[in-house]
Motif scaffolding. Structure first.
Motif: not given
Length: 409
Positions: A310-329, A357-365
Motif C-alpha cells: 500500500q503506497v501512501v503519498p507523503t509530503l515532508y516539510r522541513f523547518l526552513n520551508g523546503t518540501e519533499i514529495q515522496t511515498n511511504q508504504y 487515497a490518503l495523503h500524509v503531511e509530515i511537518e517539522e517544528y
C-alpha cells in the motif's frame, strides 16, 4: 505615615531568614547538591526537547491523483541464473504497462558467485516474462531444444569486455528511426518490436553476441536493481522466468519431452531472495523501510512469493520551508505454492502495489523559547519545593529521635 518604601516591603513574599536562625545539617547539604544536579539534568533535557526538531503528522483524503510513481528496487536471487530472469510490470487488468526507459529509468543484472558480485553488470529490456505453464509449453513447441554451436560460443567469449554493454552508436539492423542508435541488445529487440518484425537469431546481432546463456551460469545467482516508472493506477512489478529459458536443455540429449523442459524450468527457478532495497520516492528523515534486508528462503522450487504494498503519498516539510514529495508504504506477504502439475502459474516474485487515497503531511517544528522558559521555571520551582519538603521531613524525624529543640528555618 509609613513611606512608600515601607509599604512595598510589606509585599515581600521572599523574606530572608537570618543566618543565626538557620540550622545546617549533613542531610540538608546532600539534598542541596542533589537539587542542583537534578535541576541541571532536567534543564538539559528541556533544552533538547524544545530546540530539537520534531514532527507533526496530518492525514487527509487525497483529492488529486499523484503525477507519477517511481520504484527503486534491489533484489538478490542467490539460486537463479541471470539469464533466466526477466522483469516486467502489469496494470490491475493484467495488461502490460508501458514502461518508460531512459538514462534514469534502467534495470541492471549483475552475476553472483558464492554470494559475491563479479563480472560486469548488464542493462536489459523490461518484458518477455512468463506467468503460466502454457507459456513454457508454447516456447518448447515453437523453439524446440537445440545444440549450441561451439564455434559460436568461442566467438561470444572473444566479444566480451569489462565495459557495460553499450557502444558509441550501434546499428539497429534496419529497424532504426532516423538518427536512432541501438547500443545494447535490448535496444535492437525494442526497435524490431516497434516495427513488428521478428528477430530470428539474436546471435547474429553484434550487441547480443556477448550475452551469457543460462548454461554458462551454473551455480550462480543474480542481483537485479534499477529504477522504473510505474502507473499510479496500481498494478504489479514482477521478476519471473523469461526468454532465457529457451537455452535450457540444449545440451541434454535425453530431454525430448515438453514435461522434461517444464520440470527443469521449475527446478531452475528457486525464488529464495533477499530484498536489499525498495523505495517509492525520495528519502525522508526517520522513515523505516519495512522490506529492506528482508530475506525469504523457499524450501522447494515451487514458490510464487507475493508482496502486497500500500503506497501512501507523503509530503515532508522541513523547518526552513523546503518540501519533499515522496511515498511511504506498508506491506503484507504471501507465499503461494505452484507445483508444475497444478498449472497455477510459474515461480516468481511479485510486488503488487496500490496507491492509497490518503495523503500524509509530515511537518517539522520546534517548541521554541517561550515553552522552554516556562518549563525551566516549573523544573526549578518544583525541584526546590520537593527537596525542601524532604529536608523538613528528615529534619523533623531526626529532631524527634534526638529529643532536641532545634528546628529548620
Amino acid at each position: 505615615m509609613p513611606s512608600l518604601s515601607d509599604q512595598l516591603k510589606r509585599l515581600d513574599a521572599h523574606s530572608s531568614v537570618s543566618n543565626e536562625f538557620r540550622v545546617r545539617t549533613f542531610q540538608g547539604a546532600f539534598l542541596s547538591i542533589t537539587t542542583l544536579v537534578v535541576i541541571a539534568y532536567l534543564i538539559s533535557t528541556e533544552l533538547s526537547f524544545n530546540f530539537t526538531a520534531t514532527t507533526n503528522n496530518h492525514v487527509h483524503v487525497n483529492a488529486t491523483t499523484p503525477d507519477g510513481l517511481e520504484i527503486e528496487f534491489d533484489v538478490t536471487f542467490p539460486n537463479i541464473r541471470c539469464a533466466l530472469l526477466s522483469v516486467d510490470a502489469d496494470d490491475p487488468t493484467g495488461q502490460k504497462q508501458s514502461l518508460h526507459i531512459d538514462k534514469t529509468h534502467r534495470v541492471f543484472k549483475h552475476r553472483l558467485k558464492d554470494g559475491k558480485i563479479f563480472g560486469r553488470r548488464s542493462k536489459f529490456e523490461l518484458g518477455d516474462t512468463f506467468h503460466q505453464v502454457e507459456h513454457l509449453e508454447d516456447m518448447a513447441r515453437t523453439k524446440g531444444l537445440k545444440e549450441e554451436d561451439p564455434k559460436e560460443k568461442r566467438e561470444e567469449e572473444e566479444e566480451e569486455s569489462s565495459a557495460d554493454d553499450e557502444e558509441e552508436c550501434g546499428s539497429c539492423y534496419g529497424a532504426e528511426d532516423e538518427g536512432e542508435c541501438c547500443n545494447t541488445c535490448d535496444d535492437v529487440k525494442r526497435a524490431y518490436s516497434r516495427k513488428g518484425w521478428h528477430l530470428k537469431d539474436v546471435h547474429t546481432v553484434k550487441q547480443c553476441k556477448h550475452l551469457t546463456s543460462s548454461k554458462d551460469e551454473d551455480g550462480e545467482g543474480c542481483n537485479i536493481h534499477g529504477i522504473v516508472a510505474l502507473s499510479t493506477g496500481g498494478g504489479n512489478l514482477h521478476v519471473t522466468p523469461g526468454r532465457g529459458l529457451e537455452q535450457m536443455g540444449t545440451q541434454k540429449e535425453n530431454m525430448i519431452s515438453i514435461s522434461d523442459f517444464i520440470m527443469e524450468a521449475f527446478e531452475s527457478f528457486n525464488v529464495s531472495h533477499t530484498v536489499n532495497k525498495i523505495r517509492f520516492g525520495k528519502e525522508i528523515p526517520g522513515h523505516v523501510h519495512q522490506l529492506d534486508g528482508r530475506e525469504q528462503v523457499i524450501e522447494d522450487a515451487y514458490g510464487m512469493y507475493q508482496y502486497y504494498i500500500q503506497v501512501v503519498p507523503t509530503l515532508y516539510r522541513f523547518l526552513n520551508g523546503t518540501e519533499i514529495q515522496t511515498n511511504q508504504y506498508s506491506v503484507t506477504e504471501h507465499l503461494r505454492h505452484v507445483p508444475p502439475a497444478s498449472r497455477r502459474g510459474l515461480p516468481g516474485v511479485f510486488f503488487f502495489y496500490e496507491v492509497s487515497a490518503l495523503h500524509v503531511e509530515i511537518e517539522e517544528y520546534r517548541k521554541g523559547y517561550i515553552h522552554f522558559f516556562t518549563s525551566v521555571c516549573a523544573v526549578v520551582g518544583g525541584v526546590f519545593t520537593f527537596m525542601g519538603m524532604a529536608d523538613r521531613m528528615i529534619y523533623s524525624r531526626t529532631k524527634l529521635g534526638s529529643g532536641g529543640n532545634d528546628h529548620l528555618g
